[in-house]
Design an enzyme around this catalytic site. Structure first.
Site, PDB file in Angstrom:
ATOM      1  N   ASP A   1       2.934  -4.630   8.047  1.00 51.67           N
ATOM      2  CA  ASP A   1       1.707  -3.859   7.869  1.00 51.67           C
ATOM      3  C   ASP A   1       0.563  -4.854   8.019  1.00 51.67           C
ATOM      4  O   ASP A   1       0.292  -5.651   7.126  1.00 51.67           O
ATOM      5  CB  ASP A   1       1.719  -3.206   6.483  1.00 51.67           C
ATOM      6  CG  ASP A   1       0.373  -2.589   6.121  1.00 51.67           C
ATOM      7  OD1 ASP A   1      -0.599  -2.750   6.893  1.00 51.67           O
ATOM      8  OD2 ASP A   1       0.291  -1.957   5.053  1.00 51.67           O
TER       9      ASP A   1
ATOM     10  N   HIS B   1       0.873  -1.172   0.000  1.00 52.10           N
ATOM     11  CA  HIS B   1       0.000   0.000   0.000  1.00 52.10           C
ATOM     12  C   HIS B   1       0.918   1.232   0.000  1.00 52.10           C
ATOM     13  O   HIS B   1       2.023   1.174   0.547  1.00 52.10           O
ATOM     14  CB  HIS B   1      -0.835  -0.041   1.284  1.00 52.10           C
ATOM     15  CG  HIS B   1      -1.927   0.985   1.374  1.00 52.10           C
ATOM     16  ND1 HIS B   1      -1.673   2.309   1.650  1.00 52.10           N
ATOM     17  CD2 HIS B   1      -3.267   0.876   1.246  1.00 52.10           C
ATOM     18  CE1 HIS B   1      -2.813   2.972   1.693  1.00 52.10           C
ATOM     19  NE2 HIS B   1      -3.804   2.135   1.449  1.00 52.10           N
TER      20      HIS B   1
ATOM     21  N   GLN C   1      -4.477  -5.545   6.767  1.00 51.68           N
ATOM     22  CA  GLN C   1      -5.377  -6.521   6.139  1.00 51.68           C
ATOM     23  C   GLN C   1      -5.226  -7.926   6.729  1.00 51.68           C
ATOM     24  O   GLN C   1      -5.818  -8.875   6.205  1.00 51.68           O
ATOM     25  CB  GLN C   1      -5.142  -6.571   4.619  1.00 51.68           C
ATOM     26  CG  GLN C   1      -5.322  -5.253   3.896  1.00 51.68           C
ATOM     27  CD  GLN C   1      -6.738  -4.691   3.977  1.00 51.68           C
ATOM     28  OE1 GLN C   1      -7.690  -5.388   4.344  1.00 51.68           O
ATOM     29  NE2 GLN C   1      -6.890  -3.422   3.646  1.00 51.68           N
TER      30      GLN C   1
ATOM     31  N   CYS D   1      -4.646   2.364  -3.803  1.00 51.26           N
ATOM     32  CA  CYS D   1      -3.421   2.911  -3.195  1.00 51.26           C
ATOM     33  C   CYS D   1      -2.255   1.946  -3.347  1.00 51.26           C
ATOM     34  O   CYS D   1      -1.422   1.820  -2.437  1.00 51.26           O
ATOM     35  CB  CYS D   1      -3.628   3.248  -1.712  1.00 51.26           C
ATOM     36  SG  CYS D   1      -4.727   4.621  -1.475  1.00 51.26           S
TER      37      CYS D   1
ATOM     38  N   LYS E   1     -10.622  -0.909  10.550  1.00 49.69           N
ATOM     39  CA  LYS E   1     -10.724  -2.077   9.673  1.00 49.69           C
ATOM     40  C   LYS E   1     -11.052  -3.337  10.465  1.00 49.69           C
ATOM     41  O   LYS E   1     -11.196  -4.422   9.912  1.00 49.69           O
ATOM     42  CB  LYS E   1      -9.418  -2.276   8.894  1.00 49.69           C
ATOM     43  CG  LYS E   1      -9.159  -1.170   7.850  1.00 49.69           C
ATOM     44  CD  LYS E   1      -8.008  -1.559   6.941  1.00 49.69           C
ATOM     45  CE  LYS E   1      -7.364  -0.406   6.228  1.00 49.69           C
ATOM     46  NZ  LYS E   1      -8.169   0.203   5.175  1.00 49.69           N
TER      47      LYS E   1
END
Lengths: 405, 139
Positions: free
Chosen positions: A198, A121, A201, A362, A224
């Site tokens: 990261d 991202h 997700q 993104c 999220k």
């Protein structure tokens, strides 16, 4: 098996209609909806427990502080960190990564290297590019393959004596690939290099255990994972956080201030300048309690079943092209249908009450790699059902008839 | 035909389409007729929305402006084609003074929202800028 009907009832927004159609929400990778308990916690916080946290002698301040700090403990348990000193509240994944880029960046000098991947991202690219400009470090990217997996066999050859940090997505927000982070971390550590994950997700979709992964840093967002917007987490191993200089200066992060010498607060406060979002933190804790009530293993199993079903159903559509074909995938499906532009397809799906995301998500380097402008991305959450997938497939069929009449 | 007559013509075309799907079909059909000479498909003529691309250019002949447009998406392309149809063949003054109400009347106002980021508003602005530039050149 999770009780979808019961879960759906916890999310009032799912009863909304869009252009006369019941809402089919498949944009969970962008943000998830909130269960009533999260909204109630926000309301309760402002109505009954609102006072600035820490250092307050009065009753309400102590209550608010206790709630805020127990939220930190909730987060610690959720990702299996060793200590609450390792849990820093931020505004979200982006700020968490920027914090590391800024503070870790202070330890770097010209020619030092940061290694990332092509599937990141922009939030995990641009902070490092800014650091390139500021400190003359070099950003390198591990390439990907057409199936959407990392060329991990190249990792060893990209690591040099100047590599200072490896930073990568646990799960790609565009390709859905679950990266082999355990192996990558092991290899990185063999070279004495820390790893930042990261987790935007991954943390919402399957159990993530920082101790087991041995990750040095993990960033994720509250919104999220069914929590409120504007709060996120940076996990950092205590030994690393102790080494890093503060990120921002201000209240909360100091020990003593004088014009001669200012000393900083202990972890995690050293990295939390200013009044924290003490309502957001408690609402995030409510979200984690909610999802723990269902069980992350059950969440993962449910979403995996949905993924398998969606891949099968979407695969039946002629001219369907799924972008990213990793065997281990999570949370979302990116696709294109024939020569229909994602914007056109997304617009028609929207008119049918189906919320998907279209565009480059993104992750423009990923789009460049595939030579496409963008994709349509359907992403799942705990309240999605096979019926949602059927509605999506029907919507796509309808759009195809419209564009190919 | 005046600008408003062209707008009324489009409104009456859409008036009989009750179903939104038919409206979009109509827009898609309009997009398929909109082309720009490939030599103008360059960054100079490109209006980039967040997701869709529209190329727009204008010729100034005998005191009147003639626009051409093309898009990589059919919905943005169709809307652009309608603007081209309405504004082409008019003087810079007429274009500068025009009030484009048809998009609202045919129920597609949402596509002109600043939050839509499809480049439609920027395209409209560009069309008027052409008119301002040609007017300055002409006087």
């Amino acid at each position: 098996m999770i009780d979808s009907e019961k879960i759906r009832n916890d999310f009032p927004i799912l009863q909304e209609t869009v252009y006369g159609h019941p809402l089919t929400y498949l944009d969970n990778a962008a943000t998830t909806q909130k269960p009533r308990c999260v909204v109630d916690r926000i309301k309760e916080g402002y109505l009954h427990r609102n006072a600035n946290v820490h250092r307050g002698v009065h009753f309400l301040s102590q209550e608010a502080t206790e709630a805020h700090e127990s939220a930190r403990e909730r987060v610690r348990r959720f990702i299996h960190a060793r200590s609450t000193s390792e849990i820093i509240f931020t505004r979200g994944t982006t700020e968490s990564i920027n914090l590391v880029a800024s503070s870790f960046g202070e330890l770097l000098s010209e020619g030092d290297e940061i290694l990332t991947t092509v599937m990141e991202h922009h939030s995990n690219i641009v902070p490092w590019q800014l650091l390139e400009q500021r400190r003359g470090v070099v950003l390198k990217a591990l390439p990907i393959r057409k199936d959407g997996t990392l060329q991990t066999e190249q990792l060893e050859s990209l690591i040099t004596s100047r590599t200072r940090l490896i930073t990568l997505a646990h799960v790609s927000n565009t390709l859905a690939t679950v990266n082999p982070v355990r192996e990558i971390i092991r290899l990185a550590h063999a070279h004495g290099i820390p790893v930042l994950l990261d987790g935007a997700q991954s943390v919402p979709h399957f159990p993530v255990d920082v101790e087991e992964l041995d990750a040095d840093f993990l960033a994720f967002s509250g919104h999220k994972i069914y929590g409120p917007a504007g709060i996120g987490i940076l996990y950092g191993k205590e030994e690393w956080l102790e080494k890093l200089p503060p990120y921002q200066g201000g209240g909360e992060m100091i020990d003593k201030v004088s014009f001669e010498k200012t000393t900083f607060n202990v972890l995690p406060y050293k990295f939390e300048a200013g009044t924290p979002d003490f309502i957001g933190s408690t609402a995030l804790a409510a979200a984690l309690e909610y999802i723990d009530g269902i069980g992350m293993e059950s969440v993962a199993a449910h979403e995996q079943r949905l993924m398998d079903y969606a891949l099968r159903r979407l695969g039946e559509i002629p001219e369907m092209r799924i972008i990213g074909g990793a065997e281990k995938r999570s949370g979302l499906i990116s696709f294109l249908v024939g020569d229909i532009h994602p914007y056109d397809l997304g617009t028609i799906l929207d008119k049918l009450g189906i919320a998907v995301r279209t565009g480059h998500h993104c992750a423009q380097p990923v789009m460049d790699y595939y030579g496409i402008d963008g994709t349509v991305r359907a992403s799942f959450g705990i309240y999605n059902t096979e019926e949602d997938i059927d509605i999506l497939v029907e919507g796509i069929d309808r759009a195809i008839r419209l564009f190919h009449h | 035909m005046t600008i408003n007559e062209a707008q009324e013509e489009i409104i009456s075309e859409f008036e009989f389409l009750d179903d939104w799907l038919d409206k979009y079909q109509q827009i898609i059909d309009k997009s398929q007729g909109a082309h720009i000479d490939p030599k103008y498909k360059t960054p100079e003529y490109l209006i980039e929305g967040c997701q869709s691309k529209v190329w727009i250019r204008a010729d100034y002949t005998d005191g009147k402006i003639y626009y051409q447009s093309e898009s990589n998406t059919e919905i943005a392309g169709g809307i652009a084609a309608m603007f081209v149809y309405v504004l082409s063949g008019h003087t810079p003054e007429e274009i500068i003074d025009s009030d484009l109400y048809f998009i609202d009347r045919i129920g597609l106002k949402e596509h002109l929202s600043p939050t839509r980021s499809n480049g439609m508003l920027a395209m409209l602005k560009q069309m008027k800028l052409y008119a301002v530039a040609f007017k300055a050149k002409g006087s």
